[in-house]
Motif scaffolding. Structure first.
Motif, PDB file in Angstrom:
ATOM      1  N   LEU A 136       0.534  -1.214  -0.021  1.00 34.33           N
ATOM      2  CA  LEU A 136       0.023   0.004  -0.053  1.00 34.33           C
ATOM      3  C   LEU A 136       0.951   1.367  -0.074  1.00 34.33           C
ATOM      4  CD1 LEU A 136      -2.727  -1.216   2.598  1.00 34.33           C
ATOM      5  CD2 LEU A 136      -2.980  -1.026   0.172  1.00 34.33           C
ATOM      6  N   SER A 137       0.212   2.322  -0.827  1.00 26.62           N
ATOM      7  CA  SER A 137       0.912   3.656  -0.837  1.00 26.62           C
ATOM      8  C   SER A 137      -0.057   4.660  -0.620  1.00 26.62           C
ATOM      9  CB  SER A 137       1.627   3.689  -1.940  1.00 26.62           C
ATOM     10  OG  SER A 137       2.799   2.904  -2.037  1.00 26.62           O
ATOM     11  N   GLY A 138       0.206   5.699   0.101  1.00 31.45           N
ATOM     12  CA  GLY A 138      -0.650   6.853   0.428  1.00 31.45           C
ATOM     13  C   GLY A 138      -0.592   7.132   1.790  1.00 31.45           C
ATOM     14  N   THR A 139      -1.421   8.343   1.963  1.00 30.13           N
ATOM     15  CA  THR A 139      -1.493   8.990   3.146  1.00 30.13           C
ATOM     16  C   THR A 139      -2.878   9.136   3.832  1.00 30.13           C
ATOM     17  OG1 THR A 139       0.496  10.313   3.012  1.00 30.13           O
ATOM     18  CG2 THR A 139      -0.916  10.898   4.860  1.00 30.13           C
ATOM     19  N   VAL A 140      -3.342   8.691   4.994  1.00 35.11           N
ATOM     20  CA  VAL A 140      -4.683   8.720   5.300  1.00 35.11           C
ATOM     21  C   VAL A 140      -4.589   9.418   6.742  1.00 35.11           C
ATOM     22  CG1 VAL A 140      -6.894   7.777   5.811  1.00 35.11           C
ATOM     23  CG2 VAL A 140      -5.286   6.934   4.064  1.00 35.11           C
ATOM     24  N   SER A 141      -5.628  10.384   7.134  1.00 35.86           N
ATOM     25  CA  SER A 141      -5.789  11.024   8.396  1.00 35.86           C
ATOM     26  C   SER A 141      -6.097   9.967   9.652  1.00 35.86           C
ATOM     27  CB  SER A 141      -6.881  11.949   8.662  1.00 35.86           C
ATOM     28  OG  SER A 141      -7.193  12.317   9.658  1.00 35.86           O
ATOM     29  N   ARG A 142      -5.355   9.937  10.778  1.00 28.00           N
ATOM     30  CA  ARG A 142      -5.977   9.207  11.762  1.00 28.00           C
ATOM     31  C   ARG A 142      -7.206   9.445  12.590  1.00 28.00           C
ATOM     32  NH1 ARG A 142      -1.696   5.204  13.940  1.00 28.00           N
ATOM     33  NH2 ARG A 142      -0.245   4.995  12.616  1.00 28.00           N
ATOM     34  N   ASN A 143      -7.647  10.614  12.210  1.00 28.63           N
ATOM     35  CA  ASN A 143      -8.857  11.238  12.955  1.00 28.63           C
ATOM     36  C   ASN A 143     -10.101  10.938  12.099  1.00 28.63           C
ATOM     37  OD1 ASN A 143      -7.454  12.731  15.087  1.00 28.63           O
ATOM     38  ND2 ASN A 143      -6.787  14.318  13.481  1.00 28.63           N
ATOM     39  N   VAL A 144     -10.181  10.126  11.200  1.00 29.15           N
ATOM     40  CA  VAL A 144     -11.324   9.862  10.763  1.00 29.15           C
ATOM     41  C   VAL A 144     -12.038   8.374  11.558  1.00 29.15           C
ATOM     42  CG1 VAL A 144     -10.492  10.654   8.408  1.00 29.15           C
ATOM     43  CG2 VAL A 144     -10.322   8.205   8.895  1.00 29.15           C
ATOM     44  N   LYS A 145     -13.110   8.389  11.138  1.00 26.35           N
ATOM     45  CA  LYS A 145     -13.893   7.130  11.565  1.00 26.35           C
ATOM     46  C   LYS A 145     -13.317   5.853  11.039  1.00 26.35           C
ATOM     47  CE  LYS A 145     -18.147   9.135  13.640  1.00 26.35           C
ATOM     48  NZ  LYS A 145     -17.851   8.532  14.945  1.00 26.35           N
ATOM     49  N   LEU A 146     -13.667   4.787  11.653  1.00 25.38           N
ATOM     50  CA  LEU A 146     -13.007   3.538  10.985  1.00 25.38           C
ATOM     51  C   LEU A 146     -13.659   3.211   9.729  1.00 25.38           C
ATOM     52  CD1 LEU A 146     -11.307   1.037  11.193  1.00 25.38           C
ATOM     53  CD2 LEU A 146     -13.394  -0.105  12.604  1.00 25.38           C
TER      54      LEU A 146
END
Length: 392
Positions: free
Chosen positions: A355-365
């Motif tokens: 996997l590659s990319g960036t996602v916020s940890r503040n979002v719901k599951l």
């Protein structure tokens, strides 16, 4: 035709011989089983005389006994195949009843039971999960435990000369006025799954703990060493002191520094140290390994030192998931810890997806899982604190 393994698992459940792994697999299989196959399965299983659901509340226990009698002494095949269902029944009635029995053993919560067994069982399911929040447990030398969360600021504990505070910046700090001609006492800070925290040590060193991690440290550093003990993941910004090296102990290695910042991941299988700035010495398997900024030492069966993008290893501090050719398994382990959930795999052979990319940890599951679905051949379904993982 009913899966033979499912029949074996149900029989093992009824004889109270299921392992925790088998219980998880059984619940996942029941979620997918058509009603007709479930009815046939129940109709052909003999109920052990010794079977009793293990439920704390007497009332629920009695009711589940009555469910058992109806499930295994009546003919569910005939009832499910009637042209006109009885009033108050539903197409998934028998599945719901069996699930209710199994829920009691696995720890699910059963709510609102009224009337005869044919009436609806209401099982409350949480359809989404919030991200991690600032939560930590402090264990004192006496064994006393203090919970610290986002609602507490200022003095949170004071006893026998030990004062523990939480600053406006969210850092746990402490003062120990009892240390007069005595050995330093140790504190342990643990973050559960779904929690994280920050703390400042006696020498001014800053530590950030990721979810499901712990650090053990003295209330004051005495002598010519500063020693702490870590499991899980932690980021250190060590206060410089050339007279007293700072040492971090974990299962696979020991790290020694004078003043620097680095990230450490430690579990029973491997240790991974990534240097951000300064220099560190990693001691493993009787050898010393010196790291430069942007290098990472991985200690498992052997020691490997390599160049990496160091900022990715500390992205969790900025509440980001950063995937840089990350393995699918490691990614899902991070998700489990951050959201305090359990991944349930229908296929034991997980593809080696990168996997590659960036996602916020503040979002719901659910939002994070949608991103993973778009980048893999898997789909996810949230069931309370379980996430069912299937191939498309």
């Amino acid at each position: 035709m009913t899966n033979p393994r499912l029949k074996v698992l149900v029989e093992k459940y009824l004889s109270n011989t299921l392992t925790s792994t088998e219980r998880t697999a059984l619940m996942a299989m029941l979620d997918e089983l058509p009603d007709e196959q479930l009815a046939l399965l129940l109709h052909n299983i003999e109920t052990p005389d010794t079977y009793r659901p293990e439920i704390p509340e007497n009332e629920i226990s009695d009711r589940l006994d009555r469910i058992k009698e109806n499930l295994f002494e009546q003919s569910p095949v005939r009832m499910l195949n009637t042209d006109k269902p009885r009033k108050g029944s539903s197409p998934v009635l028998w599945k719901a009843l069996v699930a209710a029995c199994l829920c009691a053993a696995i720890g699910w919560t059963l709510y609102q039971w009224k009337g005869q067994p044919q009436e609806e069982i209401q099982i409350v399911e949480k359809t989404d999960v919030d991200p991690a929040e600032p939560v930590a447990l402090i264990t004192l030398a006496t064994g006393e435990t203090i919970r610290v969360d986002s609602t507490r600021v200022g003095l949170i504990y004071s006893k026998n000369g030990l004062h523990v505070y939480k600053s406006e910046e969210g850092e746990i700090v402490y003062k120990d006025s009892s240390m007069v001609d005595q050995e330093p006492t140790y504190l342990t800070i643990h973050t559960p799954k779904g929690g994280f925290t920050k703390l400042k040590l006696d020498d001014g060193t800053l530590v950030e703990l990721n979810a499901a991690s712990s650090i053990r440290y003295p209330t004051s550093f005495e002598g010519d060493k500063r020693d702490v003990f870590v499991e899980g993941e932690a980021f250190f910004k060590v206060q410089h002191d050339k007279e007293r090296p700072f040492r971090v102990h974990s299962q696979k290695q020991m790290i020694e520094v004078l003043g620097t910042s680095f990230n450490l991941i430690s579990d029973e299988k491997y240790a991974k140290t990534t240097l951000i700035e300064g220099s560190v010495k990693v001691v493993a398997e009787g050898k010393d390994y010196f790291l430069k900024p942007g290098q990472q030492a991985v200690v498992s069966d052997k020691v490997v030192v390599k160049d990496v993008k160091a900022s990715n290893s500390v992205a969790w501090k900025d509440e980001k998931f950063v995937f840089d050719n990350s393995s699918f398994k490691e990614t899902l382990k991070e998700v489990e810890n951050w959201y305090d959930v359990q991944m349930v795999f229908f296929d034991p052979d997980i593809e080696n997806v990168q996997l590659s990319g960036t996602v916020s940890r503040n979002v719901k599951l659910s939002e994070l899982l949608k991103v993973l679905e778009m980048n893999t051949n898997y789909r996810f379904e949230i069931r309370e604190r379980r996430v069912l993982v299937r191939r498309y």
